[in-house]
Motif scaffolding. Structure first.
Motif, PDB file in Angstrom:
ATOM      1  N   ALA A  87       0.830  -1.209   0.000  1.00  0.00           N
ATOM      2  CA  ALA A  87       0.000   0.000   0.000  1.00  0.00           C
ATOM      3  C   ALA A  87       0.862   1.256   0.000  1.00  0.00           C
ATOM      4  CB  ALA A  87      -0.933  -0.009   1.214  1.00  0.00           C
ATOM      5  N   VAL A  88       1.938   1.236   0.780  1.00  0.00           N
ATOM      6  CA  VAL A  88       2.852   2.387   0.805  1.00  0.00           C
ATOM      7  C   VAL A  88       3.482   2.601  -0.572  1.00  0.00           C
ATOM      8  CG1 VAL A  88       5.011   3.271   1.762  1.00  0.00           C
ATOM      9  CG2 VAL A  88       3.329   2.188   3.278  1.00  0.00           C
ATOM     10  N   LEU A  89       3.928   1.515  -1.195  1.00  0.00           N
ATOM     11  CA  LEU A  89       4.580   1.624  -2.499  1.00  0.00           C
ATOM     12  C   LEU A  89       3.615   2.111  -3.575  1.00  0.00           C
ATOM     13  CD1 LEU A  89       6.751  -1.644  -2.470  1.00  0.00           C
ATOM     14  CD2 LEU A  89       7.512   0.714  -2.075  1.00  0.00           C
ATOM     15  N   ILE A  90       2.402   1.548  -3.593  1.00  0.00           N
ATOM     16  CA  ILE A  90       1.437   1.941  -4.624  1.00  0.00           C
ATOM     17  C   ILE A  90       0.985   3.372  -4.419  1.00  0.00           C
ATOM     18  CG2 ILE A  90      -0.804   1.308  -3.593  1.00  0.00           C
ATOM     19  CD1 ILE A  90       0.393   0.298  -7.092  1.00  0.00           C
ATOM     20  N   CYS A  91       0.906   3.815  -3.166  1.00  0.00           N
ATOM     21  CA  CYS A  91       0.523   5.192  -2.889  1.00  0.00           C
ATOM     22  C   CYS A  91       1.640   6.155  -3.300  1.00  0.00           C
ATOM     23  CB  CYS A  91       0.174   5.365  -1.414  1.00  0.00           C
ATOM     24  SG  CYS A  91      -0.495   6.977  -0.987  1.00  0.00           S
ATOM     25  N   LEU A  92       2.887   5.779  -3.057  1.00  0.00           N
ATOM     26  CA  LEU A  92       4.013   6.622  -3.470  1.00  0.00           C
ATOM     27  C   LEU A  92       4.057   6.767  -4.987  1.00  0.00           C
ATOM     28  CD1 LEU A  92       6.858   5.417  -1.069  1.00  0.00           C
ATOM     29  CD2 LEU A  92       5.601   7.585  -0.992  1.00  0.00           C
ATOM     30  N   LEU A  93       3.780   5.676  -5.697  1.00  0.00           N
ATOM     31  CA  LEU A  93       3.707   5.754  -7.158  1.00  0.00           C
ATOM     32  C   LEU A  93       2.597   6.714  -7.581  1.00  0.00           C
ATOM     33  CD1 LEU A  93       4.570   4.687  -9.963  1.00  0.00           C
ATOM     34  CD2 LEU A  93       2.880   2.852  -9.667  1.00  0.00           C
ATOM     35  N   GLY A  94       1.464   6.640  -6.916  1.00  0.00           N
ATOM     36  CA  GLY A  94       0.374   7.558  -7.236  1.00  0.00           C
ATOM     37  C   GLY A  94       0.700   8.994  -6.908  1.00  0.00           C
ATOM     38  N   ILE A  95       1.418   9.235  -5.800  1.00  0.00           N
ATOM     39  CA  ILE A  95       1.826  10.598  -5.444  1.00  0.00           C
ATOM     40  C   ILE A  95       2.746  11.169  -6.520  1.00  0.00           C
ATOM     41  CG2 ILE A  95       3.192  11.942  -3.803  1.00  0.00           C
ATOM     42  CD1 ILE A  95       2.076  10.145  -1.589  1.00  0.00           C
ATOM     43  N   ALA A  96       3.662  10.338  -7.004  1.00  0.00           N
ATOM     44  CA  ALA A  96       4.546  10.787  -8.085  1.00  0.00           C
ATOM     45  C   ALA A  96       3.739  11.183  -9.316  1.00  0.00           C
ATOM     46  CB  ALA A  96       5.544   9.682  -8.428  1.00  0.00           C
ATOM     47  N   ASP A  97       2.693  10.424  -9.615  1.00  0.00           N
ATOM     48  CA  ASP A  97       1.855  10.765 -10.768  1.00  0.00           C
ATOM     49  C   ASP A  97       1.034  12.021 -10.499  1.00  0.00           C
ATOM     50  OD1 ASP A  97       0.735   9.883 -13.453  1.00  0.00           O
ATOM     51  OD2 ASP A  97      -1.094   9.976 -12.261  1.00  0.00           O
ATOM     52  N   ASP A  98       0.547  12.183  -9.261  1.00  0.00           N
ATOM     53  CA  ASP A  98      -0.211  13.390  -8.921  1.00  0.00           C
ATOM     54  C   ASP A  98       0.639  14.642  -9.047  1.00  0.00           C
ATOM     55  OD1 ASP A  98      -2.465  11.891  -8.396  1.00  0.00           O
ATOM     56  OD2 ASP A  98      -2.070  11.739  -6.241  1.00  0.00           O
ATOM     57  N   CYS A  99       1.928  14.521  -8.740  1.00  0.00           N
ATOM     58  CA  CYS A  99       2.818  15.689  -8.760  1.00  0.00           C
ATOM     59  C   CYS A  99       3.415  15.949 -10.137  1.00  0.00           C
ATOM     60  CB  CYS A  99       3.945  15.508  -7.736  1.00  0.00           C
ATOM     61  SG  CYS A  99       3.398  15.496  -6.009  1.00  0.00           S
ATOM     62  N   TRP A 100       3.794  14.867 -10.845  1.00  0.00           N
ATOM     63  CA  TRP A 100       4.557  15.050 -12.086  1.00  0.00           C
ATOM     64  C   TRP A 100       3.896  14.433 -13.314  1.00  0.00           C
ATOM     65  CZ3 TRP A 100       7.575  12.957  -7.782  1.00  0.00           C
ATOM     66  CH2 TRP A 100       8.204  13.956  -7.050  1.00  0.00           C
ATOM     67  N   ASP A 101       2.708  13.880 -13.181  1.00  0.00           N
ATOM     68  CA  ASP A 101       1.958  13.350 -14.316  1.00  0.00           C
ATOM     69  C   ASP A 101       2.807  12.369 -15.128  1.00  0.00           C
ATOM     70  OD1 ASP A 101      -0.225  12.970 -15.887  1.00  0.00           O
ATOM     71  OD2 ASP A 101       0.029  14.783 -17.083  1.00  0.00           O
ATOM     72  N   LEU A 102       3.052  11.202 -14.543  1.00  0.00           N
ATOM     73  CA  LEU A 102       3.916  10.198 -15.149  1.00  0.00           C
ATOM     74  C   LEU A 102       3.327   9.670 -16.461  1.00  0.00           C
ATOM     75  CD1 LEU A 102       4.813   8.058 -11.994  1.00  0.00           C
ATOM     76  CD2 LEU A 102       6.099   9.983 -12.954  1.00  0.00           C
ATOM     77  N   ASP A 103       4.207   9.204 -17.335  1.00  0.00           N
ATOM     78  CA  ASP A 103       3.777   8.525 -18.552  1.00  0.00           C
ATOM     79  C   ASP A 103       3.038   7.247 -18.168  1.00  0.00           C
ATOM     80  OD1 ASP A 103       4.112   8.128 -21.615  1.00  0.00           O
ATOM     81  OD2 ASP A 103       4.799   6.233 -20.745  1.00  0.00           O
ATOM     82  N   TRP A 104       1.968   6.906 -18.912  1.00  0.00           N
ATOM     83  CA  TRP A 104       1.127   5.784 -18.522  1.00  0.00           C
ATOM     84  C   TRP A 104       1.878   4.461 -18.566  1.00  0.00           C
ATOM     85  CZ3 TRP A 104      -0.139   1.568 -21.550  1.00  0.00           C
ATOM     86  CH2 TRP A 104       0.115   1.662 -22.915  1.00  0.00           C
ATOM     87  N   MET A 105       2.832   4.319 -19.470  1.00  0.00           N
ATOM     88  CA  MET A 105       3.590   3.067 -19.534  1.00  0.00           C
ATOM     89  C   MET A 105       4.500   2.926 -18.318  1.00  0.00           C
ATOM     90  SD  MET A 105       4.539   2.663 -23.569  1.00  0.00           S
ATOM     91  CE  MET A 105       5.182   1.013 -23.266  1.00  0.00           C
ATOM     92  N   LEU A 106       5.086   4.034 -17.875  1.00  0.00           N
ATOM     93  CA  LEU A 106       5.925   4.003 -16.673  1.00  0.00           C
ATOM     94  C   LEU A 106       5.085   3.671 -15.449  1.00  0.00           C
ATOM     95  CD1 LEU A 106       8.664   4.496 -15.305  1.00  0.00           C
ATOM     96  CD2 LEU A 106       8.061   6.928 -15.175  1.00  0.00           C
ATOM     97  N   LYS A 107       3.897   4.264 -15.373  1.00  0.00           N
ATOM     98  CA  LYS A 107       3.011   4.000 -14.238  1.00  0.00           C
ATOM     99  C   LYS A 107       2.549   2.539 -14.237  1.00  0.00           C
ATOM    100  CE  LYS A 107      -0.909   6.135 -14.319  1.00  0.00           C
ATOM    101  NZ  LYS A 107      -1.929   7.209 -14.226  1.00  0.00           N
TER     102      LYS A 107
END
Length: 397
Positions: A87-107
């Protein structure tokens, strides 16, 4: 039962208290959702609400680990802590996307890696009850488990388009899962159940966040929240069904025999349906499966004429119909459930189409009736173009 209600209250209270703090943090970090063409909101709103839900979940997890009633859940295996780390890891990945709008393939790659890690850590589908027990090899178990987690994560992410929609749908699914897993746990010597514990925590963080996320939302859950909810509801489902042997459960409880497969599918029926429709729609247009558009189910509800709160409530109703409709098979006959399902589906269909039906009634009332066709007070159309203009206006509405 009182212990589970206490844990749910802890999760809800902690999430509710953390959410305003996370809102200020999101603003300072720049995690603010700008208004895009496909968005429903009209004011830039902070995202990253998933961090508040994660903190609420973590607090509830640590409180639960100190309760004597749930001692065996934490003493027998490390699954609770594996779920928390994931849960911590998946939330951190989501925070990175919320802040920097990650590419969908990277996400997507990040989601897959985290899912494989969680499955490797012991959260696996060991068997599926398909009439007889079907056992998989460890490699296949890890692959299937990771795939289910990724699909659920993205299904909840797709449906997260209106204030309170995703949190409410997942809370409804968590309640249905929690009831079923609690019924199963009562057949064992100890009522303690990891699946029920995860479910009540999930419901708690959803309720705590909904108090800030109801329209107009003060904070969006963002990808950090939608991915977290999809991850947690799948973990609870895997814990409940992945090691379930139907031969060990009394027939009066395990009805029908395919309930462990049926319930997870129907609980996430609405998000998964929306995701499948979106992927098919985009691929047919030659677009990427992750290409954004305004054709999701919630967009269609607004286009019909519903307000945001009403659209959310109706979609909650559909989610509850599928989730609890399957659960009712444990308490009523199939005929009784079918009758109730048809009645509820009819009422929801009428509620869904009510703005369209209301417009049609009003439009028909505005047209000259057969008894007024010769009334001199009603001017006749000057030419044949008048009906065509009326037809065009109707389409534009």
């Amino acid at each position: 039962m009182r212990v589970y209600l206490f844990i749910a209250a802890i999760a809800a209270g902690a999430t509710f208290l953390f959410t305003p703090l996370i809102r200020h943090l999101a603003i300072r970090m720049g995690a603010v959702g700008e208004v895009r063409a496909r968005d429903v909101h009209t004011i830039p709103t902070p995202r990253m609400g998933g961090l508040a839900m994660l903190l609420g979940f973590a607090v509830a997890m640590f409180v639960a680990s100190r309760l004597p009633f749930l001692h065996t859940v934490f003493a027998t295996n490390d699954q609770p802590w594996v779920i928390l780390i994931g849960a911590v890891l998946i939330c951190l990945l989501g925070i990175a996307d919320d802040c920097w709008d990650l590419d969908w393939m990277l996400k997507l790659a990040g989601q897959l890696l985290i899912s494989v890690f969680v499955a490797w850590g012991g959260l696996q589908i060991i068997s599926l009850p398909l009439g007889s027990l079907v056992t998989f090899s460890p490699t296949i178990s890890i692959a299937i488990t990771a795939l289910l987690i990724v699909v659920s994560i993205n299904a909840v992410n797709f449906v997260d388009g209106l204030d309170g929609l995703a949190a409410g749908i997942v809370a409804i699914g968590g309640i249905a899962f929690g009831i079923y897993s609690y019924i199963l746990s009562r057949t064992s010597p100890s009522y303690a159940s990891l699946s029920t514990m995860i479910d009540v925590m999930l419901v708690g963080i959803c309720f705590g966040f909904l108090l800030h996320n109801w329209h107009p939302a003060k904070l969006f859950m963002g990808d950090s929240g939608s991915m977290l909810l999809g991850y947690l509801i799948t973990c609870a489902s895997i814990v409940m069904t992945g090691r379930l042997d139907p031969a060990s459960i009394h027939a009066s409880i395990y009805l029908p025999a395919f309930m462990p497969i049926l319930l997870p599918v129907l609980v996430l029926f609405l998000p998964v349906l929306d995701m499948i429709m979106a992927i098919v729609r985009r691929l047919r247009k030659g677009q990427s499966p992750m290409h954004p558009d305004r054709m999701h189910l919630h967009h269609r509800m607004l286009r019909i004429g519903h307000s945001v709160p009403v659209a959310v409530l109706i979609l909650w109703g559909w989610a509850a119909l599928f989730a609890f409709g399957s659960l009712m098979l444990l308490f009523f006959t199939a005929v009784e459930v079918l009758i109730g399902f048809v009645i509820a589906a009819t009422l929801l269909a009428l509620a869904t189409m009510s703005p369209y039906l209301r417009r049609r009634v009003l439009e028909d009332g505005e047209l000259p009736g057969p008894f007024h066709s010769h009334d001199s007070s009603i001017p006749a159309p000057a030419d044949d173009s008048a009906p065509a203009r009326h037809s065009t206006d109707r389409r534009n509405r």
